[in-house]
Design a protein around this motif. Sequence first.
Motif, short mmCIF file in Angstrom:
data_model
loop_
_atom_site.label_atom_id
_atom_site.label_comp_id
_atom_site.label_asym_id
_atom_site.label_seq_id
_atom_site.Cartn_x
_atom_site.Cartn_y
_atom_site.Cartn_z
N ALA A 175 0.87 -1.18 0.00
CA ALA A 175 0.00 0.00 0.00
C ALA A 175 0.91 1.22 0.00
O ALA A 175 1.76 1.37 0.88
N TYR A 176 0.75 2.07 -1.00
CA TYR A 176 1.51 3.31 -1.11
C TYR A 176 0.69 4.46 -0.53
O TYR A 176 -0.54 4.46 -0.60
N ARG A 306 -8.66 6.55 -1.10
CA ARG A 306 -7.90 5.38 -1.52
C ARG A 306 -8.13 5.15 -3.01
O ARG A 306 -9.26 5.31 -3.51
N VAL A 307 -7.05 4.80 -3.71
CA VAL A 307 -7.14 4.41 -5.12
C VAL A 307 -7.10 2.88 -5.15
O VAL A 307 -6.04 2.27 -5.11
N PRO A 308 -8.29 2.22 -5.20
CA PRO A 308 -8.32 0.77 -5.24
C PRO A 308 -8.22 0.20 -6.65
O PRO A 308 -7.94 -0.98 -6.84
N LEU A 347 -2.67 4.24 -2.45
CA LEU A 347 -2.78 3.52 -3.72
C LEU A 347 -2.47 2.06 -3.41
O LEU A 347 -1.33 1.71 -3.09
N SER A 348 -3.48 1.23 -3.51
CA SER A 348 -3.30 -0.16 -3.07
C SER A 348 -4.36 -1.06 -3.70
O SER A 348 -5.42 -0.58 -4.11
N TRP A 349 -4.08 -2.40 -3.80
CA TRP A 349 -2.78 -2.94 -3.41
C TRP A 349 -1.94 -3.24 -4.66
O TRP A 349 -2.51 -3.46 -5.73
N ILE A 350 -0.62 -3.28 -4.50
CA ILE A 350 0.30 -3.45 -5.63
C ILE A 350 1.21 -4.64 -5.34
O ILE A 350 1.88 -4.69 -4.30
N LEU A 351 1.24 -5.62 -6.25
CA LEU A 351 2.13 -6.77 -6.08
C LEU A 351 3.59 -6.32 -6.04
O LEU A 351 4.00 -5.43 -6.80
N GLU A 352 4.37 -6.94 -5.18
CA GLU A 352 5.77 -6.55 -5.05
C GLU A 352 6.55 -6.73 -6.35
O GLU A 352 7.53 -6.01 -6.59
N ASP A 353 6.14 -7.69 -7.20
CA ASP A 353 6.86 -7.92 -8.44
C ASP A 353 6.19 -7.28 -9.66
O ASP A 353 6.56 -7.56 -10.80
N ASN A 354 5.24 -6.39 -9.41
CA ASN A 354 4.65 -5.60 -10.49
C ASN A 354 5.56 -4.39 -10.70
O ASN A 354 5.30 -3.28 -10.24
N ARG A 355 6.66 -4.62 -11.41
CA ARG A 355 7.69 -3.59 -11.53
C ARG A 355 7.17 -2.32 -12.19
O ARG A 355 7.54 -1.21 -11.79
N TYR A 369 3.86 2.33 2.68
CA TYR A 369 3.70 2.53 4.12
C TYR A 369 3.01 1.36 4.81
O TYR A 369 2.95 1.31 6.04
N LYS A 370 2.52 0.40 4.04
CA LYS A 370 1.98 -0.83 4.60
C LYS A 370 2.34 -2.00 3.68
O LYS A 370 2.37 -1.83 2.45
N THR A 371 2.58 -3.15 4.28
CA THR A 371 2.87 -4.36 3.52
C THR A 371 1.93 -5.46 4.00
O THR A 371 1.79 -5.69 5.21
N TYR A 372 1.31 -6.14 3.04
CA TYR A 372 0.42 -7.26 3.32
C TYR A 372 1.03 -8.51 2.70
O TYR A 372 1.56 -8.47 1.58
N ARG A 373 0.95 -9.64 3.41
CA ARG A 373 1.61 -10.86 2.95
C ARG A 373 0.58 -11.94 2.61
O ARG A 373 -0.36 -12.19 3.36
N ILE A 374 0.80 -12.56 1.45
CA ILE A 374 0.03 -13.74 1.05
C ILE A 374 0.90 -14.96 1.34
O ILE A 374 2.05 -15.04 0.90
N TYR A 375 0.35 -15.89 2.11
CA TYR A 375 1.09 -17.09 2.51
C TYR A 375 0.65 -18.29 1.68
O TYR A 375 -0.46 -18.32 1.12
N GLU A 376 1.52 -19.31 1.65
CA GLU A 376 1.16 -20.56 0.99
C GLU A 376 1.76 -21.73 1.75
O GLU A 376 2.75 -21.61 2.47
N LYS A 377 1.12 -22.88 1.54
CA LYS A 377 1.59 -24.13 2.16
C LYS A 377 1.14 -25.30 1.30
O LYS A 377 -0.03 -25.32 0.84
#
Length: 380
Positions: A175-176, A306-308, A347-355, A369-377
């Motif tokens: 989130a920017y 917010r820009v969703p 401005l959110s949310w933006i994938l970390e690898d969306n260069r 200013y915020k980071t959200y994590r997607i987990y997998e198992k």
Amino acid sequence: MDARGGIAIVPVTTPDELDRFVRLPMRLNRHDPNYIAPLLMERREALSPKTNPFFAHAEVQLWLAVRDGRDVGRISAQIDALMPQAMGRAGHFGMIAAEDDPAVFAALFAAAEGWLRDRGRDRALGPFNLSINEEVGLLVDGHDTPPMVMMGHDPAYVGGRIEALGYAKARDVYAYLADTTHDLPDRILNRIRRGPPEGVVVRELDMSRYEEEVRDLTQILNDAWADNWGFTPTTEAETAQLAKALKPVIDRRLTWFAEIDGEPAGFIVFLPNVNEAIRDLDGKLLPFGWAKLLWRLKVKGLKTARVPLMGVRRKFAATARGTLLPFLLMDAGASAARRLGYQRAELSWILEDNRAMNHILQAAGAEVYKTYRIYEKALG
């Protein structure tokens, strides 16, 4: 009902159980000054097959964890039939909220993983609340500020509890935050001040053809985001629901389209941050919540937005005119927001690898200013 170590795992099947499911995070987070209770009515609608079109293409199960007659946790599991084939046989978990007790987390995830495994899923991804087009990820950085509209807020201990159960990071999303009281950086403005290139028109949302505008927006969104990791297209029914849900709060002056040679090519939506207006309502609109909400939205005004949603059609994105569209749209929206008294926009949310998008936002002066994590198992 499944019982593990004195913790009963109860499938949500009744209106009363759904109400308990919705209310549980309010109790768990009552001492967090940055937690904002969502509107209870909106949450019930979002979790009901009668009102949320997501259920038309997804199978969903909700559970409560109960110990000694008290609700101590909740979780969901879901399988979306529209999930891209590239994601394999993954299933999703979400809506996670629980007391800081490893036994509660273990019991909840055992129920969700077992349900997914029984349906042929070999991997669990989440949290998704409920789909990748809604609230995504667990807040892992940025707990010191309240969430904006349609974004999550989780206690800091949750990530560690999930990781202790064998989950690892799949992706982070950002989130920017941007200061709308200032212009875009000079290097961007110098390009914009030359005026739109020939054939490019930037205009406000036309409320007289609102439903058609939302359909155009959705088509652009589905095209622009098609290559993003995990993206699932929005259906026509979801488009109609989106149009209905946003109409009371959307501001035509904060929603902008870009056209190239008469064709809708891009858009941006600055959504008033309703969380700013409902922070002290405790999730309730009755008896006086409606009046407070409307006064704050229409009279007092809000300071944050917010820009969703933002996107440019792929066929234009790499062209000379198309590369300028995000900056033209951001400038139009931010300028309007500034005139209306808004001071900051997420401005959110933006994938970390969306260069490409990360580069655009950083070039425009926004900061993570915020980071959200997607987990997998992997599910054995």
